[in-house]
Design a protein around this motif. Structure first.
Motif, short mmCIF file in Angstrom:
data_model
loop_
_atom_site.label_atom_id
_atom_site.label_comp_id
_atom_site.label_asym_id
_atom_site.label_seq_id
_atom_site.Cartn_x
_atom_site.Cartn_y
_atom_site.Cartn_z
N VAL A 50 0.82 -1.21 0.00
CA VAL A 50 0.00 0.00 0.00
C VAL A 50 0.85 1.27 0.00
N GLY A 51 2.03 1.22 0.62
CA GLY A 51 2.89 2.40 0.66
C GLY A 51 3.43 2.82 -0.69
N ARG A 52 3.41 1.90 -1.66
CA ARG A 52 3.93 2.20 -2.99
C ARG A 52 2.84 2.64 -3.96
N ALA A 53 1.60 2.63 -3.52
CA ALA A 53 0.49 3.03 -4.39
C ALA A 53 0.41 4.55 -4.46
N ALA A 54 -0.35 5.04 -5.44
CA ALA A 54 -0.56 6.48 -5.58
C ALA A 54 -1.37 7.00 -4.39
N PRO A 55 -1.15 8.28 -4.00
CA PRO A 55 -1.87 8.84 -2.84
C PRO A 55 -3.39 8.65 -2.88
N PRO A 56 -4.07 8.87 -4.03
CA PRO A 56 -5.52 8.66 -4.01
C PRO A 56 -5.93 7.22 -3.77
N THR A 57 -5.15 6.28 -4.30
CA THR A 57 -5.45 4.87 -4.09
C THR A 57 -5.27 4.50 -2.62
N ARG A 58 -4.20 5.03 -2.00
CA ARG A 58 -3.98 4.78 -0.57
C ARG A 58 -5.12 5.34 0.26
N LEU A 59 -5.58 6.55 -0.09
CA LEU A 59 -6.67 7.16 0.65
C LEU A 59 -7.94 6.32 0.57
N VAL A 60 -8.28 5.88 -0.65
CA VAL A 60 -9.48 5.05 -0.83
C VAL A 60 -9.34 3.75 -0.04
N PHE A 61 -8.17 3.15 -0.09
CA PHE A 61 -7.94 1.89 0.62
C PHE A 61 -8.16 2.06 2.12
N TYR A 62 -7.51 3.06 2.71
CA TYR A 62 -7.63 3.26 4.16
C TYR A 62 -9.06 3.63 4.55
N GLU A 63 -9.67 4.53 3.77
CA GLU A 63 -11.02 4.98 4.13
C GLU A 63 -12.04 3.86 4.01
N ASP A 64 -11.95 3.07 2.95
CA ASP A 64 -12.94 2.01 2.80
C ASP A 64 -12.65 0.81 3.68
N LEU A 65 -11.42 0.65 4.09
CA LEU A 65 -11.11 -0.37 5.09
C LEU A 65 -11.80 -0.01 6.41
N VAL A 66 -11.70 1.26 6.79
CA VAL A 66 -12.35 1.74 8.00
C VAL A 66 -13.87 1.78 7.81
N ALA A 67 -14.33 2.15 6.61
CA ALA A 67 -15.77 2.22 6.35
C ALA A 67 -16.41 0.84 6.49
N THR A 68 -15.75 -0.18 5.95
CA THR A 68 -16.28 -1.54 6.06
C THR A 68 -16.28 -2.00 7.51
N THR A 69 -15.17 -1.70 8.22
CA THR A 69 -15.09 -2.06 9.64
C THR A 69 -16.14 -1.31 10.45
N GLY A 70 -16.31 0.00 10.13
CA GLY A 70 -17.31 0.81 10.83
C GLY A 70 -18.73 0.32 10.60
N ALA A 71 -19.02 -0.11 9.37
CA ALA A 71 -20.36 -0.64 9.07
C ALA A 71 -20.61 -1.94 9.83
N LEU A 72 -19.57 -2.75 9.97
CA LEU A 72 -19.71 -3.99 10.75
C LEU A 72 -19.96 -3.68 12.23
N LEU A 73 -19.25 -2.66 12.75
CA LEU A 73 -19.47 -2.24 14.14
C LEU A 73 -20.89 -1.71 14.32
N ALA A 74 -21.33 -0.89 13.35
CA ALA A 74 -22.69 -0.35 13.42
C ALA A 74 -23.72 -1.48 13.36
N LEU A 75 -23.46 -2.46 12.52
CA LEU A 75 -24.37 -3.61 12.40
C LEU A 75 -24.46 -4.37 13.73
N LEU A 76 -23.30 -4.57 14.35
CA LEU A 76 -23.27 -5.24 15.66
C LEU A 76 -24.07 -4.46 16.69
N ALA A 77 -23.90 -3.12 16.70
CA ALA A 77 -24.61 -2.28 17.66
C ALA A 77 -26.13 -2.32 17.43
#
Length: 330
Positions: A169-196
């Motif tokens: 991931v560190g070698r990817a372009a800045p926008p790709t890294r941003l999308v990766f990190y944000e959607d990794l957290v978004a998916t995790t956040g949706a799972l947390l919200a689903l659990l709640a």
């Protein structure tokens, strides 16, 4: 005719924009609208937090796509090194948006801890919306992983894409890294919200609504810090990864007249590299022959789509071995 040319040029730039951020912006806009309706009608704090995250993602990724398009503009007389670092500025704007949304999310979480919802409603609506969110964010995350593998030129197929994406991931372009990190957290956040949503609907443990909301806010803070740091480094200027340096050196040494590399610097700017070097050639060559060799090496390096420009100087072999690069510190 001029306006047609400008229109064609603009469309060509759009096609060069980061596809992961474009797909993520469209997907998260739709998800944010649906989540917002669900949060307003059900009063779920976890859904509110997930909505805020999706809004932040949609805004950020739209900004980042615009930045990735501008970053592809060709160098001009006023800006001879091009516009590669523009994307870092757009990503820093995205960091500010995420930070503000994270603050609002955690504020709502603490409010829910002090005043937990006494009753839960809209369970099936929330469940369907969150499952939709997980599907959309998961799709974008997989697309971002594929982009990382492609941009880093790693060899991976199927499930092997996942570990390779995290590794490179560190070698990817800045926008790709941003999308990766944000959607990794978004998916995790949706799972947390689903659990709640499930727990607060089926049990009396309503505090989990506030706890999950705060956790989602903290995940957003983590993304803001990581992306902010990466882009601050990108604005300053950072050396290319060691394997890129080795690849460039291998191409240079593939010319039989090259005896050594006196010095070389490869600067990474966005997803492009700028190569500057001073190479040593066999003694006895004429100036014309030495120039021909230099231009052949330069043209060979420029065949790599990730290398934006090459500046090479030549000197006669000094009899001392200079090329013995140390590992690049991360």
């Amino acid at each position: 005719m001029e306006s047609d040319s400008q229109r064609t040029s603009f469309i060509a730039l759009l096609k060069k924009g980061n596809t992961s951020s474009a797909a993520a912006a469209i997907g998260n806009t739709g998800v944010a609208i649906v989540k917002g309706i669900a949060a307003a009608t059900t009063g779920s704090g976890a859904m509110f937090a997930s909505t805020m995250h999706s809004i932040a993602d949609a805004v950020n990724q739209a900004f980042v796509f615009a930045g990735s398009v501008l970053a592809e503009k060709k160098p001009t007389r006023r800006f001879p090194t091009g516009f590669g670092r523009v994307i870092n500025l757009f990503c820093m704007v995205a960091v500010i948006v995420v930070t503000i949304m994270a603050y609002e999310t955690m504020l709502e979480g603490f409010h829910l801890l002090k005043h937990p919802s006494a009753e839960s409603h809209g369970f099936w609506f929330n469940l369907i919306v969150l499952l939709l969110s997980i599907a959309v964010d998961g799709f974008v995350l997989i697309k971002a992983m594929k982009e990382i593998v492609h941009e880093s030129r790693a060899e991976a197929k199927g499930l092997a894409i996942i570990p390779q994406a995290f590794k490179n991931v560190g070698r990817a372009a800045p926008p790709t890294r941003l999308v990766f990190y944000e959607d990794l957290v978004a998916t995790t956040g949706a799972l947390l919200a689903l659990l709640a949503v499930v727990v607060t609907s089926l049990t009396s443990f309503h505090l989990l609504d506030g706890i999950s909301t705060i956790l989602i806010g903290l995940l957003m803070v983590g993304v803001a810090f990581k992306v902010g740091y990466d882009n601050m480094v990108g604005l300053i200027g950072v050396s290319a990864p060691r394997d890129v340096e080795d690849k460039v050196a291998q191409i240079i040494f593939s010319n039989s007249y090259v005896t050594d590399i006196y010095q070389m610097r490869i600067l990474q700017e966005g997803r492009y590299y700028h190569v500057e070097g001073l190479i040593e050639l066999r003694p006895g060559l004429t100036l014309a022959d030495a120039d021909d060799i230099k231009f052949k090496i330069r043209d060979r390096l420029l065949l790599d789509a990730d290398i934006a420009d090459v500046t090479i100087g030549i000197i006669e072999d000094n009899g001392v071995k200079n090329w013995n690069p140390e590992p690049v510190n991360s």
